[in-house]
Design an enzyme around this catalytic site. Structure first.
Site, PDB file in Angstrom:
ATOM      1  N   SER A 155       0.870  -1.184   0.000  1.00  0.00           N
ATOM      2  CA  SER A 155       0.000   0.000   0.000  1.00  0.00           C
ATOM      3  C   SER A 155       0.897   1.222   0.000  1.00  0.00           C
ATOM      4  CB  SER A 155      -0.873   0.010   1.256  1.00  0.00           C
ATOM      5  OG  SER A 155      -1.467   1.289   1.446  1.00  0.00           O
ATOM      6  N   TYR A 168      -2.711  -1.144  10.320  1.00  0.00           N
ATOM      7  CA  TYR A 168      -2.627  -1.328   8.869  1.00  0.00           C
ATOM      8  C   TYR A 168      -1.297  -0.785   8.326  1.00  0.00           C
ATOM      9  CZ  TYR A 168      -4.147  -1.191   3.965  1.00  0.00           C
ATOM     10  OH  TYR A 168      -4.249  -1.372   2.607  1.00  0.00           O
TER      11      TYR A 168
END
Ligand code: BGC
Length: 270
Positions: A155, A168
């Site tokens: 990401s 995350y």
């Protein structure tokens, strides 16, 4: 991109978290390029089967397998089924991932462990099983110049800190060092390990960030290209990283983010 059904012909791929979103698009596109594909899912069995049926209707080869990638025994069983049906593996796409968002001081250990378990430990477990097979089997020159390829879906948050998403962001930062360290260790064996770092891509994981005009306008402030990404943007990058066209690419992260990592806040800032 025009896909050649011969690009990945004879190759066996496993895509984790392939019942929706980015994983689904990658599975479908690898199949379009001639790879046989294992469609891993956690809870969306019907969706996974539909993808398998579509691939088969298109003369491709695929099957679905349920596994929670954070569980070692389930990962081992998934690879056992892969080898039973396809004989071996050439391409692993470590895609399965989730968010459990919370303000930092409210974040429970369970939220932390769940996200690290799926996003980071899950990628470790799958990469290890794939790498064992790549090492055992070695290169088959008529199939690919590599003994195997691992693509980690990371990401932009492997480098952009993300308040309210500490678990995350930590998992994605971890993927970067894990990916590079595996790549360094296995490169002499002709195994290539790379990451794709998507920005904001329209998928179920971030629906609330783009499904109203107000939300989308706010999101676009973070994207110099002024477009929310599409799963196909990521699938095209994955196909390239899986193919011999990227033979000299190893241990790198390809950001596919419309420029989100270019610090757009500085555009009009003196
Ligand atoms: C997250 C999305 C988010 C995007 C950009 C992704 O990794 O899963 O929820 O929209 O990063 O911030």
């Amino acid at each position: 991109m025009s896909y050649s059904p011969y690009l990945l012909k004879g190759q066996k791929a496993l895509v984790t978290g392939a019942s929706s979103g980015i994983g689904e698009a990658i599975a479908r596109n690898l199949a379009l390029c001639g790879a046989a594909v294992v469609v891993n899912y956690h809870s969306e069995g019907e969706e996974a089967q539909k993808i398998v049926d579509d691939i088969k209707a298109n003369n491709g080869e695929a099957f679905a397998v349920q596994a929670d990638v954070s569980q070692e025994d389930q990962v081992k069983e998934m690879f056992r089924q892969t080898f039973q049906q396809f004989g071996t593996i050439d391409i692993l796409v470590n895609n399965a991932g989730l968010q459990k968002d919370a303000p930092f001081v409210d974040m429970s250990l369970n939220q932390w462990n769940t996200v690290i378990g799926v996003n980071l430990t899950g990628q470790f477990l799958c990469a290890r099983e794939a790498a064992k097979e790549f090492l055992r089997r070695g290169v088959r020159p008529q199939i690919s110049s590599a003994a195997g390829k691992i693509i980690c879906i990371s990401s932009v948050h492997e480098i952009i800190p993300w308040a309210g998403h500490v678990n995350y962001a930590a998992s994605k930062g971890g993927i970067n060092m894990m990916m590079q360290s595996i790549a360094q260790e296995l490169a002499p064996h002709k195994i290539r390990v790379n990451s794709i770092a998507p920005g904001a891509i329209k998928t179920p994981i971030n629906k609330s960030a783009w499904d109203t005009p107000q939300a989308e306008a706010k999101l676009l402030q973070l994207i110099p290209a002024k477009r929310v990404g599409d799963v196909e943007d990521i699938a095209k990058a994955a196909v390239w990283l899986a193919s011999d066209d990227s033979d000299y690419v190893n241990g790198t992260t390809l950001f596919v983010d419309g420029g989100m990592t270019l610090y757009p806040g500085f555009t009009d800032n003196g």
